[in-house]
Design a protein around this motif. Sequence first.
Motif, PDB file in Angstrom:
ATOM      1  N   GLU A   1      -9.141   1.151   7.032  1.00  0.00           N
ATOM      2  CA  GLU A   1      -9.830  -0.117   6.797  1.00  0.00           C
ATOM      3  C   GLU A   1      -8.987  -1.305   7.268  1.00  0.00           C
ATOM      4  OE1 GLU A   1     -11.279  -2.744   2.938  1.00  0.00           O
ATOM      5  OE2 GLU A   1     -11.172  -0.555   2.754  1.00  0.00           O
TER       6      GLU A   1
ATOM      7  N   LYS B   1      -7.828   3.514   3.102  1.00  0.00           N
ATOM      8  CA  LYS B   1      -7.327   2.137   3.017  1.00  0.00           C
ATOM      9  C   LYS B   1      -6.644   1.716   4.314  1.00  0.00           C
ATOM     10  CE  LYS B   1      -8.338   0.842  -1.223  1.00  0.00           C
ATOM     11  NZ  LYS B   1      -9.152  -0.367  -1.507  1.00  0.00           N
TER      12      LYS B   1
ATOM     13  N   LEU C   1       0.836  -1.202   0.000  1.00  0.00           N
ATOM     14  CA  LEU C   1       0.000   0.000   0.000  1.00  0.00           C
ATOM     15  C   LEU C   1       0.875   1.257   0.000  1.00  0.00           C
ATOM     16  CD1 LEU C   1      -2.938   1.079   0.174  1.00  0.00           C
ATOM     17  CD2 LEU C   1      -2.642   1.156   2.662  1.00  0.00           C
TER      18      LEU C   1
END
Length: 541
Positions: free
Chosen positions: A418, A415, A272
């Motif tokens: 989450e 993200k 990520l």
Amino acid sequence: MSRLYDTIEPNVIDEKMLQKAVEEQGPQEELGQLAKREGIDYKDVTELQLDFRNILKIDNLWQFVNLTKLQLDNNIIEKIEALDSLVHLIWLDLSFNNIEVIEGLEALVKLQDLSLYNNRISKIENLDTLQELQVFSIGNNNLTALENVVYLRKFKNLRTLNLTGNPVCENEQYSMFIAAHLPDLVYLDFRLVDENTRELADIKYQYVIDELKQGEAQALAKLVEEQAKQKELEHHKAAYVEYLNGPFLFESMYAEDTEAAKLAYLPGMSDLLETYKSKFVLICENLFAYGLKEHEKREAEVSTFYECLQEAIQDSQQQGTKIILDFENDSQGLLDVIQNMSNFEIADSKLVRYNEDITQLSDTLMTLEMQTVDQLEEIIKDFERNIADQVSTFIENVQGMMAQCRDLENHHHEKLLEIAINTLEKIVKSEFDEEMPDDVRLLFVDKDTIVNAVNASHDVHLLKIDNREDDIITKANSWSSSVIEEVRKPLRLGEQNSAQGKDKPQGNESTLAYSCFLVQQAERHQGPASVAGPLPGSQRG
């Protein structure tokens, strides 16, 4: 070795001492008495002797800004100081004092002759800025390390060196070592460095000198590289995009993010972060390239403006010159003719007509001058509009690119949040089997703790982006204002004078002064250009 002051009354450099020294060294007899009555401006003094005065501390020399020669020898000075204003100094004598450290000479970049003979100095240092140094006397001090003399290799103009009376001179290799390491030296300890000594020294220290030269070459190459980088950085700063040609902004966001290192342990964070970084850096690089391109446009706009300005002024100058020359040709010898006329009525009539022609010339030149100023006003207004449009478009596009950076950060934050919530749920259910440091696990004691950590990281990143955007916009607006101010300043001064009720100058010298100012600005931006003649209105009957 040095003078003691346990039995000597120390003195300070005060006004009385300076006045006396200047008078003693100045002109005598009638001229000297006149100078004494009228007072001597210390700015006019180029040489000053303050020797044998028991001076303990250097002070109060700041007024002697044009001094080229200063004698402070045979005192009891302990520290070199308060010489920064003597930037024109060429010759300085500090011999026979109690100085222990070479310092305080950085500003004396024109110094050619320096004497520190008979002090208490144990190391040659802090002379780097004295690149004009030709004569250096540091005999009768406490120098013990032969290697310290290598420091003097950086002074390419050094031709005379005196080290006699130092412990270092007792070394058997002293003369050979100096001759080898200072190949341009002509005189050492009051003696000519002979060719035989130099040749033997070159042979003896060949490998040492070769290695030294190699090191100096590497150091020079490094210095050149650093200077090139600094020049490039200054160019980037002028475009307001410094450090945007890489991951600098991205890395700075995480450098001040205390939670980032902990959150990096979350599952899937490596991929990520890598994706986020690559996209973020790409935007920064696009902004960097755009900034440089726009900087070139702004520079070109300024250059074009001053070219147009200079062209308009020179055209006006040529017209004014032609008008004046035509008048002079038409009127040549007329006054002589009038003076020699026997008929006074005819002479008076011709003189009246001549004065009317002069008035007409003045009016014509004034009209031309006003037309020039009107033309300059139009050029300036066009320039202001173009600059305003360029800066406005630049800022708008910068804001757009920075908005992309914020969008990326917001997406990354979502993200990350989450992943953090999913990880917390697995930990609560005892379904999380991956290893995690204790300080990271403490973030998952409850939902509020981990959410606060993620949000704190997000806030740091957004603040960094916002600050960088504000910095670019502020600098761009500041540049725009300063450029316009530079052009408009003389006009505003003229308006202020009018508002204060000052008389309008005959022939409108304010417009002439403004034209002259703009010529200077044009030449500063474009370099000197040929001038056909005087500005309109600069010659009047």
